[in-house]
Scaffold this motif. Sequence first.
Motif, PDB file in Angstrom:
ATOM      1  N   HIS A  72      -2.332  -0.183   2.056  1.00  0.00           N
ATOM      2  CA  HIS A  72      -3.506  -0.538   1.261  1.00  0.00           C
ATOM      3  C   HIS A  72      -3.369  -1.947   0.677  1.00  0.00           C
ATOM      4  O   HIS A  72      -4.303  -2.752   0.744  1.00  0.00           O
ATOM      5  CB  HIS A  72      -3.673   0.490   0.135  1.00  0.00           C
ATOM      6  N   TYR A  73      -2.205  -2.250   0.136  1.00  0.00           N
ATOM      7  CA  TYR A  73      -2.032  -3.590  -0.454  1.00  0.00           C
ATOM      8  C   TYR A  73      -1.967  -4.670   0.624  1.00  0.00           C
ATOM      9  O   TYR A  73      -2.394  -5.801   0.386  1.00  0.00           O
ATOM     10  CB  TYR A  73      -0.809  -3.632  -1.371  1.00  0.00           C
ATOM     11  N   HIS A  76      -5.778  -5.040   1.420  1.00  0.00           N
ATOM     12  CA  HIS A  76      -6.705  -5.471   0.361  1.00  0.00           C
ATOM     13  C   HIS A  76      -6.205  -6.661  -0.443  1.00  0.00           C
ATOM     14  O   HIS A  76      -6.991  -7.347  -1.080  1.00  0.00           O
ATOM     15  CB  HIS A  76      -6.995  -4.311  -0.586  1.00  0.00           C
ATOM     16  N   HIS A 200      -9.314  -2.610  -8.511  1.00  0.00           N
ATOM     17  CA  HIS A 200     -10.463  -2.421  -7.605  1.00  0.00           C
ATOM     18  C   HIS A 200     -11.805  -2.490  -8.313  1.00  0.00           C
ATOM     19  O   HIS A 200     -12.844  -2.498  -7.671  1.00  0.00           O
ATOM     20  CB  HIS A 200     -10.362  -1.082  -6.872  1.00  0.00           C
ATOM     21  N   LEU A 274      -6.661   6.125   0.027  1.00  0.00           N
ATOM     22  CA  LEU A 274      -6.290   4.703   0.114  1.00  0.00           C
ATOM     23  C   LEU A 274      -6.555   4.146   1.507  1.00  0.00           C
ATOM     24  O   LEU A 274      -6.705   2.933   1.681  1.00  0.00           O
ATOM     25  CB  LEU A 274      -4.813   4.515  -0.250  1.00  0.00           C
ATOM     26  N   GLY A 275      -6.651   5.042   2.485  1.00  0.00           N
ATOM     27  CA  GLY A 275      -6.927   4.606   3.851  1.00  0.00           C
ATOM     28  C   GLY A 275      -8.413   4.487   4.163  1.00  0.00           C
ATOM     29  O   GLY A 275      -8.777   4.127   5.292  1.00  0.00           O
ATOM     30  N   HIS A 278     -13.031  -0.503   4.072  1.00  0.00           N
ATOM     31  CA  HIS A 278     -13.418  -1.443   3.024  1.00  0.00           C
ATOM     32  C   HIS A 278     -14.800  -1.120   2.446  1.00  0.00           C
ATOM     33  O   HIS A 278     -15.058  -1.379   1.273  1.00  0.00           O
ATOM     34  CB  HIS A 278     -13.391  -2.876   3.561  1.00  0.00           C
TER      35      HIS A 278
END
Length: 385
Positions: A72-73, A76, A200, A274-275, A278
């Motif tokens: 995730h990081y 993003h 977020h 988290l997956g 976007h």
Amino acid sequence: MNPVFADLPTTIFEEMSMRARETGAINLGQGFPDAGGPEDVRRAAADAVMSGNNQYPPMRGLPELRGAIADHYAAHQQLAVDSEREVVVTSGATEALAASILALVTAGDEVIIVQPAYDAYAPLVRQAGGIPRFVTTRPPGWTITAEMVETVITDRTRAIVLNSPHNPTATMLDGDELTLLADICVAHDLIAICDEVWEHLVFDDAAHRSLMTMPGMRERTVKIGSAGKIFSLTGWKVGWAIATPPVADAIAKAHQFLTFTTAPNLQTAVAYGLGKDHDYFTAMRAGYQRSRDRLATALGDSGFAVLPSAATYFLSVDLPASGIGIDDRDFAMRLVADAGVAVIPVSAFFESDPVTSIVRLCFAKADDVLDAAAERLAKARRTFG
Ligand code: PMP
Ligand code: GLN
């Protein structure tokens, strides 16, 4: 009794929620959304309860969740994280903060805290034997300068606790602030404990940037996150700390005697969440931005001076600029009792020299709730003015 905790008041969030329950007021105080949260993420948790493992998961977190956090990081925030050695899953960001502070702060260490500050930081520093040294920012900009930080640094300063995006001011550290903070941490060999639970919840196409990505900071930053905020499920209390392996090891050692592990089924669901693509995150932000604008416009139309909100679930109202001549705590107490709306007085985020002119409102609510609250506030403004 432990003097660090014995004389502390109950947190302002709990206090105002209790007052709201007692009086039936609309609760724009404690920060939680009134929507149910994403159905697919909740379904993943329910499925994991029924058909997954309900026994102790690994102490540092399920490998699938640690992997999902790293992925995730990378996706993003363009941040490379080693899921095996650099991630510790905790029971909420609160536990990640506690474990990080207990792991890194020893007796006599000084720790810089920027006021207004989330209420957990100073008591945790004291419990670790550390000494909080406060830097105080002021409205409307709440800006941190190098001079403010430099003046509280001594040869015993060990760490600085930072929160961006920031609760309660709804500001984000800008490029200049990130640069000056990174320079100071490197020059004085400080660790930055970065509470990024609101990463977020940023609006107007802004992008969150972690201090961890600044030159020299990768090895001296603890980055703390919370699934509760990312998925609008604040009661889940699934959080994490990310740090270079020796620091993560120390945090894990503290975590093993705080909670040891975190509910495995919720971890599975957070890994799934988290997956998500976007678009989910973009739509989630757009929804909160609409709510922010709805409440800000309604309040502005009835004569309230609303401060800008760049991030979080919160916006602030400047009382004197709104023609209200009482302080924030008086206003909040009268508002909940007489007008039926709970808000948070921002002075509660200070230990000394408080700003007493501002209240914080949570806009993460349905439109009709925001409209009803704004109407009650408009009436109250005329009475309290
Ligand atoms: N830090 C900040 C700045 C917060 O606003 C909150 C909760 N709103 C927390 C930490 C706690 O997060 P969690 O619920 O995951 O423990
Ligand atoms: N972080 C939430 C807020 O700022 C409250 C969390 C809590 O109640 N401790 O409203």
